[in-house]
Design an enzyme around this catalytic site. Structure first.
Site, mmCIF file in Angstrom:
data_model
loop_
_atom_site.group_PDB
_atom_site.id
_atom_site.type_symbol
_atom_site.label_atom_id
_atom_site.label_comp_id
_atom_site.label_asym_id
_atom_site.label_seq_id
_atom_site.Cartn_x
_atom_site.Cartn_y
_atom_site.Cartn_z
ATOM 1 N N ARG A 229 1.090 -1.074 -0.008
ATOM 2 C CA ARG A 229 0.029 -0.062 -0.063
ATOM 3 C C ARG A 229 0.926 1.208 0.053
ATOM 4 N NH1 ARG A 229 -3.715 -2.689 -1.657
ATOM 5 N NH2 ARG A 229 -5.638 -2.962 -0.773
ATOM 6 N N HIS A 277 -1.519 0.673 -9.574
ATOM 7 C CA HIS A 277 -2.197 -0.270 -8.733
ATOM 8 C C HIS A 277 -2.741 -1.467 -9.619
ATOM 9 C CE1 HIS A 277 -4.130 -0.390 -4.776
ATOM 10 N NE2 HIS A 277 -4.335 -1.894 -5.124
HETATM 11 P P1 NDP Z 1 -2.001 -11.600 4.649
HETATM 12 O O1 NDP Z 1 -2.938 -10.923 5.830
HETATM 13 O O2 NDP Z 1 -2.475 -13.163 4.230
HETATM 14 O O3 NDP Z 1 -0.834 -11.423 5.085
HETATM 15 C C1 NDP Z 1 -0.200 -10.397 5.948
HETATM 16 C C2 NDP Z 1 1.260 -10.695 6.379
HETATM 17 O O4 NDP Z 1 1.463 -9.433 6.947
HETATM 18 C C3 NDP Z 1 1.080 -11.727 7.392
HETATM 19 O O5 NDP Z 1 2.317 -12.512 7.256
HETATM 20 C C4 NDP Z 1 1.453 -10.818 9.078
HETATM 21 O O6 NDP Z 1 2.111 -11.526 9.785
HETATM 22 C C5 NDP Z 1 2.183 -9.649 8.232
HETATM 23 N N1 NDP Z 1 2.104 -8.533 9.157
HETATM 24 C C6 NDP Z 1 1.117 -7.917 9.322
HETATM 25 N N2 NDP Z 1 1.248 -6.740 10.333
HETATM 26 C C7 NDP Z 1 2.775 -7.014 10.738
HETATM 27 C C8 NDP Z 1 3.473 -6.079 11.420
HETATM 28 N N3 NDP Z 1 3.221 -5.161 12.099
HETATM 29 N N4 NDP Z 1 4.832 -6.607 11.440
HETATM 30 C C9 NDP Z 1 5.176 -7.720 10.652
HETATM 31 N N5 NDP Z 1 4.412 -8.309 9.759
HETATM 32 C C10 NDP Z 1 2.987 -8.089 9.864
HETATM 33 O O7 NDP Z 1 -2.437 -10.527 3.588
HETATM 34 P P2 NDP Z 1 -2.208 -10.827 1.877
HETATM 35 O O8 NDP Z 1 -1.015 -11.495 1.580
HETATM 36 O O9 NDP Z 1 -3.336 -11.404 1.139
HETATM 37 O O10 NDP Z 1 -2.236 -9.269 1.362
HETATM 38 C C11 NDP Z 1 -1.075 -8.515 1.808
HETATM 39 C C12 NDP Z 1 -1.228 -6.957 1.178
HETATM 40 O O11 NDP Z 1 -1.151 -6.794 -0.295
HETATM 41 C C13 NDP Z 1 -2.757 -6.658 1.319
HETATM 42 O O12 NDP Z 1 -3.484 -6.158 2.576
HETATM 43 C C14 NDP Z 1 -2.923 -5.479 0.281
HETATM 44 O O13 NDP Z 1 -2.527 -4.171 1.104
HETATM 45 C C15 NDP Z 1 -1.788 -5.814 -0.721
HETATM 46 N N6 NDP Z 1 -2.194 -6.128 -1.972
HETATM 47 C C16 NDP Z 1 -2.073 -5.263 -3.291
HETATM 48 C C17 NDP Z 1 -2.670 -5.650 -4.549
HETATM 49 C C18 NDP Z 1 -1.972 -4.786 -5.666
HETATM 50 O O14 NDP Z 1 -2.543 -5.168 -6.718
HETATM 51 N N7 NDP Z 1 -1.162 -3.767 -5.289
HETATM 52 C C19 NDP Z 1 -3.289 -6.975 -4.495
HETATM 53 C C20 NDP Z 1 -3.583 -7.542 -3.466
HETATM 54 C C21 NDP Z 1 -3.071 -7.118 -2.294
HETATM 55 P P3 NDP Z 1 1.557 -12.833 10.476
HETATM 56 O O15 NDP Z 1 1.599 -13.932 9.538
HETATM 57 O O16 NDP Z 1 2.400 -13.078 11.492
HETATM 58 O O17 NDP Z 1 0.186 -12.691 10.975
HETATM 59 C C1 OXD Z 2 -6.148 -5.662 -3.200
HETATM 60 C C2 OXD Z 2 -5.742 -4.576 -3.902
HETATM 61 O O1 OXD Z 2 -6.280 -5.422 -1.669
HETATM 62 O O2 OXD Z 2 -6.306 -4.923 -5.083
HETATM 63 O O3 OXD Z 2 -6.935 -6.598 -3.420
HETATM 64 O O4 OXD Z 2 -4.910 -3.875 -3.715
#
Ligand code: NDP
Ligand code: OXD
Length: 314
Positions: A229, A277
């Site tokens: 993000r 994006h």
């Molecule tokens: P998940 O919730 O599956 O994974 C999030 C990961 O981040 C977990 O491993 C979690 O740790 C870790 N995390 C969260 N907070 C912290 C912290 N404070 N310190 C360290 N690690 C942390 O999310 P997804 O993989 O499904 O998606 C990730 C992000 O990708 C979305 O939230 C979105 O912002 C972005 N995204 C962007 C897209 C784009 O087109 N640009 C499309 C889709 C998503 P733990 O395993 O320990 O819980």
């Molecule tokens: C998502 C994105 O979070 O598209 O799925 O950014």
């Protein structure tokens, strides 16, 4: 159960009409209204949304569940009027992991093969025979996040011969992938990586994590890939780190302000690749399938896989 649908835009080629018609086909016995066209707001128990407007929740006095048409839920949890007592469910993969893995692999290849320096050399008609490449097995990619998208991405990189480490909040054992957790883990990981990928959710704890202090801990010449993000990055600090040649380049898909304003120096920075994006757009069929399944589970009082922990923020 009546459903209210809203999506702010056709993002990254995703067609909202296709999602809506898919949901109507998949849930033929449900009434699905499209905001703001909703004759009886009190009948709405479920909302399906991407970036709901400020007055979206007004009058939804019987709302129980909100489903995100995206993996991220910062657009919801940051909404000042999101009722405290509703459940929030997000998309988990639903067809996004494959394009995300591909996007990051592209960025890693770009970084490893020094495409930023080579493209700049081409612009100046310079025959830069001196530019060398770190061998694949020594090229270390650090991924911030070890969640749904990070793990598929990490595996894709490992399958391509890269050395990969993931960092997350909680400890984990991952096969073939080194893992770091917590603040100390991050300190240990950063100086080792050639490319850093941010795949974290945007939460109060991760906002601004890509800042001057973090960049200073990366080795000179490291490359940044951010499809997480825009709020993860301090863009001024990033430009400083690039302009001082501490970082060699960046592939950015997300920005503090989207669309990226025409006045932003990021657009024309020679060492930045900008994408709008589109790293992993919502996959219409995957989203419809998963949202319908989650609604079914919620109706049976089961917890869907994508249920968000509102306290943790993801
Ligand atoms: P998940 O919730 O599956 O994974 C999030 C990961 O981040 C977990 O491993 C979690 O740790 C870790 N995390 C969260 N907070 C912290 C912290 N404070 N310190 C360290 N690690 C942390 O999310 P997804 O993989 O499904 O998606 C990730 C992000 O990708 C979305 O939230 C979105 O912002 C972005 N995204 C962007 C897209 C784009 O087109 N640009 C499309 C889709 C998503 P733990 O395993 O320990 O819980
Ligand atoms: C998502 C994105 O979070 O598209 O799925 O950014």
């Amino acid at each position: 159960m009546s459903i209210l649908y809203y999506s702010s835009s056709d993002q990254g080629g995703t067609s909202n009409d296709r999602i809506l018609s898919g949901l109507r086909e998949k849930l033929p016995h449900k009434t699905i209204s499209v905001w703001p066209d909703c004759p009886d707001k009190t009948s709405i128990t479920t909302a399906i949304v991407w970036q709901p407007p400020i007055d979206f929740f007004d009058g939804l006095s019987n709302l129980k569940h909100v489903l995100s048409i995206a993996a991220g839920v910062d657009h919801l949890l940051g909404h000042p009027a999101l009722p405290k007592n509703v459940s929030v469910t997000r998309l988990t993969d639903a067809g996004m992991a494959e394009p995300m893995a591909q996007y990051v692999l592209y960025g890693v290849l770009h970084a490893q093969r020094q495409m930023t320096a080579l493209a700049n050399a081409q612009r100046n008609q310079l025959w830069r025979h001196d530019i060398s490449t770190v061998p694949t097995q020594r090229f270390h990619v650090g991924i911030l996040g070890a969640g749904v998208l990070s793990l598929v991405t990490a595996k894709r990189l490992v399958d391509n011969g890269y050395k990969v480490s993931c960092w997350s909040r909680t400890p984990k054992q991952l096969q073939g992938i080194a893992h770091f957790d917590g603040a100390d883990g991050l300190e240990e990981l950063l100086p080792q990586v050639n490319a850093l990928v941010c795949l974290l959710p945007l939460t109060p704890q991760t906002t601004g994590i890509l800042n001057a202090s973090l960049f200073a801990k990366l080795p000179v010449g490291a490359y940044l890939i951010n499809p997480g993000r825009g709020g993860h990055a301090d863009e001024t600090a990033l430009l400083d780190a690039l302009n001082s040649d501490h970082l060699s380049g960046a592939l950015l898909d997300v920005f503090n302000e989207e669309p990226l304003p025409p006045s932003s120096p990021i657009w024309s920075h020679p060492n930045i690749v900008v994408t709008p994006h589109v790293a992993a757009p919502t996959h219409e069929d995957g989203a419809v399938e998963q949202i319908a399944q989650s609604i079914d589970q919620l109706e049976r009082d089961e917890i869907p896989h994508g249920m968000v922990n509102r306290d943790a923020g993801y």
